[in-house]
Design an enzyme around this catalytic site. Structure first.
Site, PDB file in Angstrom:
ATOM      1  N   HIS A  23     -12.496  30.149  62.547  1.00  8.02           N
ATOM      2  CA  HIS A  23     -11.621  29.920  61.751  1.00  8.02           C
ATOM      3  C   HIS A  23     -10.767  28.782  62.245  1.00  8.02           C
ATOM      4  O   HIS A  23     -10.070  28.560  62.947  1.00  8.02           O
ATOM      5  CB  HIS A  23     -10.381  31.277  61.322  1.00  8.02           C
ATOM      6  CG  HIS A  23     -11.277  32.079  60.445  1.00  8.02           C
ATOM      7  ND1 HIS A  23     -11.307  32.295  58.808  1.00  8.02           N
ATOM      8  CD2 HIS A  23     -12.062  32.972  60.248  1.00  8.02           C
ATOM      9  CE1 HIS A  23     -12.364  33.063  58.902  1.00  8.02           C
ATOM     10  NE2 HIS A  23     -12.530  33.823  59.549  1.00  8.02           N
TER      11      HIS A  23
ATOM     12  N   GLY B 171      -9.471  35.458  57.256  1.00  9.60           N
ATOM     13  CA  GLY B 171      -8.837  34.299  57.478  1.00  9.60           C
ATOM     14  C   GLY B 171      -7.539  35.186  57.354  1.00  9.60           C
ATOM     15  O   GLY B 171      -6.732  34.519  58.359  1.00  9.60           O
TER      16      GLY B 171
ATOM     17  N   CYS C  10      -9.563  36.801  51.734  1.00  9.98           N
ATOM     18  CA  CYS C  10     -10.938  36.397  53.220  1.00  9.98           C
ATOM     19  C   CYS C  10      -9.973  37.669  53.766  1.00  9.98           C
ATOM     20  O   CYS C  10      -8.972  37.092  54.685  1.00  9.98           O
ATOM     21  CB  CYS C  10     -11.236  35.592  53.445  1.00  9.98           C
ATOM     22  SG  CYS C  10     -12.022  35.196  55.175  1.00  9.98           S
TER      23      CYS C  10
ATOM     24  N   GLU D 148     -14.439  29.353  52.569  1.00 11.07           N
ATOM     25  CA  GLU D 148     -15.485  30.084  53.651  1.00 11.07           C
ATOM     26  C   GLU D 148     -16.464  29.678  53.334  1.00 11.07           C
ATOM     27  O   GLU D 148     -16.794  28.811  52.426  1.00 11.07           O
ATOM     28  CB  GLU D 148     -15.326  31.860  52.750  1.00 11.07           C
ATOM     29  CG  GLU D 148     -14.185  32.480  52.662  1.00 11.07           C
ATOM     30  CD  GLU D 148     -14.793  34.404  52.455  1.00 11.07           C
ATOM     31  OE1 GLU D 148     -16.471  34.254  53.258  1.00 11.07           O
ATOM     32  OE2 GLU D 148     -14.514  34.944  52.504  1.00 11.07           O
TER      33      GLU D 148
ATOM     34  N   CYS E  20     -16.705  40.153  58.677  1.00 11.14           N
ATOM     35  CA  CYS E  20     -16.822  40.184  57.577  1.00 11.14           C
ATOM     36  C   CYS E  20     -15.854  41.191  57.030  1.00 11.14           C
ATOM     37  O   CYS E  20     -15.884  42.728  57.138  1.00 11.14           O
ATOM     38  CB  CYS E  20     -17.847  40.276  56.432  1.00 11.14           C
ATOM     39  SG  CYS E  20     -17.175  39.815  54.253  1.00 11.14           S
TER      40      CYS E  20
HETATM   41  N1  LIG Z   1     -14.600  37.143  53.024  1.00  5.63           N
HETATM   42  C1  LIG Z   1     -15.102  37.526  54.679  1.00  5.63           C
HETATM   43  C2  LIG Z   1     -15.462  36.204  55.300  1.00  5.63           C
HETATM   44  C3  LIG Z   1     -16.909  36.493  55.340  1.00  5.63           C
HETATM   45  C4  LIG Z   1     -16.901  34.543  56.434  1.00  5.63           C
HETATM   46  C5  LIG Z   1     -18.001  33.824  56.580  1.00  5.63           C
HETATM   47  N2  LIG Z   1     -17.663  33.236  55.245  1.00  5.63           N
HETATM   48  C6  LIG Z   1     -18.613  33.122  57.119  1.00  5.63           C
HETATM   49  O1  LIG Z   1     -17.474  33.255  58.260  1.00  5.63           O
HETATM   50  O2  LIG Z   1     -19.220  32.121  57.616  1.00  5.63           O
HETATM   51  C7  LIG Z   1     -14.158  38.601  54.814  1.00  5.63           C
HETATM   52  O3  LIG Z   1     -13.382  38.942  54.050  1.00  5.63           O
HETATM   53  O4  LIG Z   1     -13.674  38.178  56.255  1.00  5.63           O
END
Ligand SMILES: N[C@H](CCC[C@H](N)C(=O)O)C(=O)O
Length: 268
Positions: free
Chosen positions: A150, A211, A208, A199, A73
């Site tokens: 991703h 991301g 993200c 997400e 994260c």
């Molecule tokens: N918000 C997070 C990503 C969370 C990822 C999560 N959604 C997953 O991989 O399940 C970030 O800033 O990288």
């Protein structure tokens, strides 16, 4: 005795951060879901639990709003850096990261990206740089694992993509045994990308970090842009550097909103 937490965010991707390095806090998927609930709970995209580590400053456990575990994260890594207040090493399910805070944000060494179909993971073998798959007008994505998985679509206008509808469809496709985060990106310059993210386990977020890292790496790898890359998300801008084969470095803001207290048993 009340339990304390920190409400924080990175470009609007928001967190409940529990520092359990001194006093253990038990966390389940159900309790995380209840805490993350924006109507009956505190409300957040991810719940972050810091626990003691033998050979690092902390273990950082990441629960999505649906209670599922995320291996990385990026935005929360910067928030935790701000909270710890000095350079630190964190252990996550996706690997070891190094964070270094500055006045209103942090730089994070996010580790190495992985590109193998079985490292994403996908359900079967294919070239992850331009995958022969598509969903309603979105096609030829790239897949990158930056600790978490991703999928990245490069499109002419990311704002025109009905991500609220296509996001969950793709997130839960059987091609992705561990589900996947869905990124739609538009090139806006030789070192600039506009990005929106659906997400895994949290839905549309204002930003993200992982991301942004995965999208920048896919764009650099395919020579669409050169490093460093400014990634503009709805919540703001992150700078991602990657020289191929090296660590991914992410720099951006982090915000401590307030410190609150509650009793975690209230969320069982
Ligand atoms: N918000 C997070 C990503 C969370 C990822 C999560 N959604 C997953 O991989 O399940 C970030 O800033 O990288």
């Amino acid at each position: 005795m009340a339990d304390h937490f920190h409400k924080m965010h990175g470009l609007g991707n928001d967190f409940v951060v529990i520092d359990a390095r001194e006093k253990a806090v038990s966390m389940t998927a159900a309790r995380a879901r209840a805490i993350a609930d924006r109507h009956n709970g505190i409300g957040c995209d991810q719940l972050i639990l810091l626990e003691p580590a033998d050979d690092a400053d902390a273990v950082m456990r990441i629960f999505n709003a649906d209670g599922s575990i995320a291996e990385a994260c990026g935005n929360a890594s910067r928030a935790v850096a701000l909270l710890i207040g000095r350079k630190a090493e964190l252990i996550t399910a996706g690997g070891r990261i190094t964070v270094e805070p500055f006045a209103d944000g942090a730089t994070v060494e996010m580790g190495l990206p992985h590109f193998g179909w079985d490292e994403i993971p996908l359900a079967y073998a294919m070239d992850t740089s331009a995958m022969p798959v598509g969903w309603e007008g979105l096609s030829d994505p790239a897949a990158v694992n930056v600790g978490n998985p991703h999928l990245i679509f490069f499109v002419d206008d990311c704002d025109a993509v009905p991500l609220d509808r296509l996001g969950p469809l793709i997130e839960n496709d059987p091609l992705f045994p561990e589900r996947i985060n869905v990124n739609v990106a538009t090139l806006t310059g030789p070192n600039a990308i506009k990005l929106r993210v659906w997400e895994r386990g949290a839905g549309l977020t204002l930003a993200c970090g992982t991301g942004a890292c995965a999208t920048a790496v896919a764009a650099i790898r395919s020579k669409r842009v050169t490093s460093p890359v400014e990634v503009s998300l709805p919540g703001g801008i992150l700078t991602i550097a990657w020289a191929g084969g090296e660590q991914i470095t992410m720099t951006g803001p982090a915000t401590h909103v307030f410190t609150g207290e509650t009793h975690w048993a209230n969320f069982d």
